[in-house]
Design an enzyme around this catalytic site. Structure first.
Site, PDB file in Angstrom:
ATOM      1  N   HIS A 208       1.663   5.239  -2.336  1.00  0.00           N
ATOM      2  CA  HIS A 208       1.118   6.277  -3.231  1.00  0.00           C
ATOM      3  C   HIS A 208       2.285   6.946  -3.941  1.00  0.00           C
ATOM      4  O   HIS A 208       2.600   8.106  -3.680  1.00  0.00           O
ATOM      5  CB  HIS A 208       0.345   7.322  -2.425  1.00  0.00           C
ATOM      6  CG  HIS A 208      -0.888   6.793  -1.762  1.00  0.00           C
ATOM      7  ND1 HIS A 208      -2.146   6.904  -2.324  1.00  0.00           N
ATOM      8  CD2 HIS A 208      -1.062   6.135  -0.587  1.00  0.00           C
ATOM      9  CE1 HIS A 208      -3.038   6.347  -1.519  1.00  0.00           C
ATOM     10  NE2 HIS A 208      -2.403   5.867  -0.458  1.00  0.00           N
TER      11      HIS A 208
ATOM     12  N   GLU B 168     -10.481   6.061   7.580  1.00  0.00           N
ATOM     13  CA  GLU B 168      -9.235   6.708   8.022  1.00  0.00           C
ATOM     14  C   GLU B 168      -9.607   7.951   8.836  1.00  0.00           C
ATOM     15  O   GLU B 168      -9.416   9.086   8.407  1.00  0.00           O
ATOM     16  CB  GLU B 168      -8.369   7.066   6.802  1.00  0.00           C
ATOM     17  CG  GLU B 168      -6.953   7.452   7.193  1.00  0.00           C
ATOM     18  CD  GLU B 168      -6.029   7.690   5.997  1.00  0.00           C
ATOM     19  OE1 GLU B 168      -6.471   7.486   4.842  1.00  0.00           O
ATOM     20  OE2 GLU B 168      -4.879   8.081   6.219  1.00  0.00           O
TER      21      GLU B 168
ATOM     22  N   LYS C 162       1.962  10.378  -5.635  1.00  0.00           N
ATOM     23  CA  LYS C 162       1.964  11.581  -4.793  1.00  0.00           C
ATOM     24  C   LYS C 162       3.346  11.887  -4.215  1.00  0.00           C
ATOM     25  O   LYS C 162       3.599  12.991  -3.761  1.00  0.00           O
ATOM     26  CB  LYS C 162       1.037  11.392  -3.584  1.00  0.00           C
ATOM     27  CG  LYS C 162      -0.428  11.288  -3.863  1.00  0.00           C
ATOM     28  CD  LYS C 162      -1.179  11.272  -2.521  1.00  0.00           C
ATOM     29  CE  LYS C 162      -2.679  11.304  -2.710  1.00  0.00           C
ATOM     30  NZ  LYS C 162      -3.253  10.020  -3.119  1.00  0.00           N
TER      31      LYS C 162
ATOM     32  N   ASP D 182       2.486   3.350   2.822  1.00  0.00           N
ATOM     33  CA  ASP D 182       1.557   4.442   2.524  1.00  0.00           C
ATOM     34  C   ASP D 182       2.320   5.607   1.890  1.00  0.00           C
ATOM     35  O   ASP D 182       3.159   5.404   1.035  1.00  0.00           O
ATOM     36  CB  ASP D 182       0.786   4.857   3.786  1.00  0.00           C
ATOM     37  CG  ASP D 182      -0.624   5.368   3.469  1.00  0.00           C
ATOM     38  OD1 ASP D 182      -1.024   5.288   2.289  1.00  0.00           O
ATOM     39  OD2 ASP D 182      -1.317   5.824   4.387  1.00  0.00           O
ATOM     40  N   ASN D 183       2.083   6.828   2.346  1.00  0.00           N
ATOM     41  CA  ASN D 183       2.639   8.006   1.662  1.00  0.00           C
ATOM     42  C   ASN D 183       4.088   8.288   2.041  1.00  0.00           C
ATOM     43  O   ASN D 183       4.530   7.921   3.121  1.00  0.00           O
ATOM     44  CB  ASN D 183       1.780   9.220   1.990  1.00  0.00           C
ATOM     45  CG  ASN D 183       0.348   9.022   1.557  1.00  0.00           C
ATOM     46  OD1 ASN D 183      -0.374   8.229   2.149  1.00  0.00           O
ATOM     47  ND2 ASN D 183      -0.057   9.701   0.516  1.00  0.00           N
TER      48      ASN D 183
ATOM     49  N   HIS E  71      -9.569   2.108   0.659  1.00  0.00           N
ATOM     50  CA  HIS E  71      -9.175   2.934   1.796  1.00  0.00           C
ATOM     51  C   HIS E  71     -10.451   3.085   2.623  1.00  0.00           C
ATOM     52  O   HIS E  71     -11.456   3.572   2.105  1.00  0.00           O
ATOM     53  CB  HIS E  71      -8.747   4.334   1.358  1.00  0.00           C
ATOM     54  CG  HIS E  71      -7.351   4.432   0.844  1.00  0.00           C
ATOM     55  ND1 HIS E  71      -6.944   3.856  -0.322  1.00  0.00           N
ATOM     56  CD2 HIS E  71      -6.261   5.070   1.347  1.00  0.00           C
ATOM     57  CE1 HIS E  71      -5.660   4.134  -0.527  1.00  0.00           C
ATOM     58  NE2 HIS E  71      -5.225   4.870   0.464  1.00  0.00           N
TER      59      HIS E  71
ATOM     60  N   HIS F 153       0.854  -1.195   0.000  1.00  0.00           N
ATOM     61  CA  HIS F 153       0.000   0.000   0.000  1.00  0.00           C
ATOM     62  C   HIS F 153       0.890   1.246   0.000  1.00  0.00           C
ATOM     63  O   HIS F 153       1.447   1.625   1.025  1.00  0.00           O
ATOM     64  CB  HIS F 153      -0.921  -0.007   1.231  1.00  0.00           C
ATOM     65  CG  HIS F 153      -1.885   1.139   1.292  1.00  0.00           C
ATOM     66  ND1 HIS F 153      -3.239   0.976   1.526  1.00  0.00           N
ATOM     67  CD2 HIS F 153      -1.707   2.466   1.152  1.00  0.00           C
ATOM     68  CE1 HIS F 153      -3.830   2.157   1.528  1.00  0.00           C
ATOM     69  NE2 HIS F 153      -2.911   3.093   1.306  1.00  0.00           N
TER      70      HIS F 153
HETATM   71 ZN   LIG Z   1      -3.241   5.122   1.305  1.00  0.00          ZN
END
Ligand SMILES: [Zn+2]
Length: 433
Positions: free
Chosen positions: A77, A229, A80, A327-328, A226, A75
C-alpha cells in the site's frame, strides 16, 4: 568485486532449487546447490553446477554465498506508506487503522503528497533488491481521481527498475453504487490495473461479488481481494470469492490477501473452503508482519495469543499458489516496515514456520508472486533471463535469516546498483500537523 562491464563469471554461488529451474546440481537438504553463473551483456548466459577443477582463473569466487533472484512484492500500500508520524494508530487495532487512514486521506492525500511518499517507498524497495511491486490504491471518491494518475506517472518513472502494478481498493459496499463502480472499473482498465475490493460479510455479498466479477470479465481484468482480515469465525468471504469465481466461470488471475479468520474456523469449514479455493485456482498472499501487528489486540494489558496468519501450509499442500508480501509500511495499519522482502521472508519463516523443511517456500517471495502478477522470466534464475539477483553474506538459512543483511549486493541487468535508502528527513515537511 563484480565488474561494471556486465560480463563475468560468478563461481561457487549457492542457489536454491526452487528458484533455479533447470539447474542440475547436488542439492543439500536445505535445497541449496553450488553453481557458477555466467553473466554476459546484462543477461544470464548460463548456470551450471560448480566444479572447482573447471572454474576459470578469472572467475569471481563467491565462497558459497547465497544468491537469490530479485524479489517480487505482490501486496503493498505505497499510497498509504510513511504517514505514521502525522497519523499514528491510536490503539493498534484494525478499526483504529481504518479510521485514522480515512481521516488522513481526506485531509492530506494530494497528488504531490501521494507521489512523494510512493517514490520514497519504491526507492527503499529497489535498494533492498525488489524488482516488481503491486500496490493497492485507496479508490474511494474523490481519491481515485488523484491516485490513479499519480500511479501511471510513477510506473513510467520506475520502468526498468521496478515493475509497478496497481489494484483499486474500496470496501465492497462501494460496489452498490453501480454507475460509480462501473466508471471505476473502466478507469482501472484504462490504466491496465487490477480490480480489487475488500470483502466484508454484508448481507448482499454474493450479489456484490457477482458485480465485481462481471466488471472484471467485461474489461478483461485480473482480481485482487482483501478478505477476512479479522478473528471473526463468521468471516467466510474467501469461500464466497471462490464460489463466485466458479459460478461466473472466471478465467483471469485472482489473488486473495489476509484470510486471517480461516485459522480460527473449525476443520470441516476449513476443508470445504480450501477445496473450493483450489478448484477455483485462487492464489493467496499472507501478510505476516501486518497480521501479527493488527490481529489479536484485546485491549490494554493483554498479550496476543494468536499469530494472525492464514493456513499457508495447508493451502500449498493442496496445490494452491501461496505468497507472502510486505503489506503496509509505517502507516496506521503497520507502524514499521521498509518494503524489504528479506525481512518479510525472515518474519514469515518465524511466524509461519517456513522451515524443517524449507522445501520450496522461497518461491513465496519470488517465483509465485511473479506468476500471479503475470511477470514472465521474473522470480527465478535461468539461462537467457535478466541478470537480476541479490548476493548475500549468508551461506545457509541460519546465516541468511539471522542478520538484516544490510550489506547485500543487488545486481540489476548484470550491474551492481547503488543501494541508497532514502532519508526519513526527506518526508518531514509532509508530516507537519
Ligand atoms: Zn493490504
Amino acid at each position: 568485486m563484480i565488474p561494471a562491464s556486465g560480463s563475468y563469471l560468478l563461481a561457487n554461488a549457492r542457489l536454491h532449487r526452487s528458484l533455479t529451474p533447470g539447474l542440475a546440481a547436488a542439492f543439500d537438504s536445505d535445497g541449496f546447490g553450488l553453481a557458477d553463473i555466467a553473466v554476459a551483456d546484462g543477461k544470464i548466459a548460463g548456470i551450471v553446477a560448480h566444479a572447482k577443477s573447471k572454474t576459470p582463473a578469472d572467475a569471481i569466487d563467491l565462497g558459497g554465498r547465497i544468491v537469490l533472484p530479485c524479489f517480487v512484492d505482490c501486496h503493498t500500500h505505497i499510497d498509504k506508506g510513511h504517514i505514521w508520524p502525522r497519523k499514528p494508530n491510536p490503539d493498534g487495532t484494525f478499526m483504529g487503522a481504518l479510521n485514522a487512514t480515512g481521516v488522513d486521506r481526506a485531509a492530506r492525500w494530494s497528488a504531490e503528497d501521494v507521489a512523494r511518499r510512493m517514490d520514497f517507498s519504491l526507492r527503499s524497495a529497489y535498494a533492498h533488491g525488489t524488482k516488481a511491486v503491486r500496490t493497492h490504491l485507496d479508490s474511494v471518491p474523490p481519491q481515485e481521481e488523484i491516485s490513479w494518475p499519480v500511479f501511471e506517472t510513477m510506473r513510467e518513472t520506475w520502468r526498468g527498475r521496478i515493475e509497478l502494478q496497481a489494484a483499486c481498493l474500496l470496501g465492497i459496499e462501494g460496489v452498490r453504487d453501480k454507475a460509480w463502480f462501473e466508471r471505476l472499473a473502466k478507469r482501472v482498465a484504462a490504466a491496465k490495473g487490477v480490480l480489487g475490493v475488500v470483502t466484508y460479510m454484508v448481507p448482499d455479498l454474493e450479489e456484490l461479488l457477482d458485480k465485481v466479477f462481471a466488471e472484471a470479465i467485461k474489461h478483461g481484468l485480473d482480481l485482487d481481494f482483501h478478505a477476512d482480515e479479522t478473528d471473526d469465525v463468521a468471516a467466510i468471504s474467501l469461500k464466497k470469492i471462490a464460489e463466485a469465481s466458479l459460478w461466473n466461470g472466471f478465467d483471469g488471475n485472482i489473488l486473495v490477501g489476509h484470510c486471517c479468520s480461516l485459522s480460527r474456523q473449525p476443520d470441516l469449514e476449513v476443508l470445504d473452503t480450501l477445496d473450493k479455493v483450489a478448484k477455483a485456482g485462487l492464489a493467496v498472499v499472507s501478510l505476516p508482519m501486518c497480521n501479527l501487528y493488527l490481529q489479536d489486540r484485546r485491549g490494554n494489558n493483554t498479550t496476543p495469543r494468536w499469530r494472525g496468519v492464514t493456513l499457508l501450509h495447508e493451502m500449498k499442500a493442496r496445490g494452491i499458489k501461496v505468497a507472502v508480501a510486505s503489506d503496509n509500511t509505517r502507516d496506521p495499519f503497520y507502524a514499521y516496515g521498509d518494503l524489504d522482502m528479506l525481512e518479510v521472508y525472515r518474519m514469515a519463516t518465524r511466524i509461519l514456520h517456513f522451515d524443517h523443511p524449507v522445501g520450496d517456500w522461497p518461491k513465496a517471495i519470488a517465483a509465485t508472486p511473479a506468476e500471479v502478477m503475470r511477470l514472465e522470466g521474473v522470480g527465478t534464475l535461468a539461462a537467457g533471463g535478466s541478470a537480476d539477483f541479490i548476493v548475500f553474506k549468508g551461506r545457509n538459512w541460519t546465516e541468511l535469516l539471522s542478520r538484516p543483511e544490510s550489506d547485500r549486493i543487488v545486481v540489476r541487468d548484470g550491474r551492481v546498483i547503488e543501494r541508497k535508502l532514502p532519508d526519513y528527513a526527506e518526508l518531514d515537511e509532509l508530516m507537519v500537523e
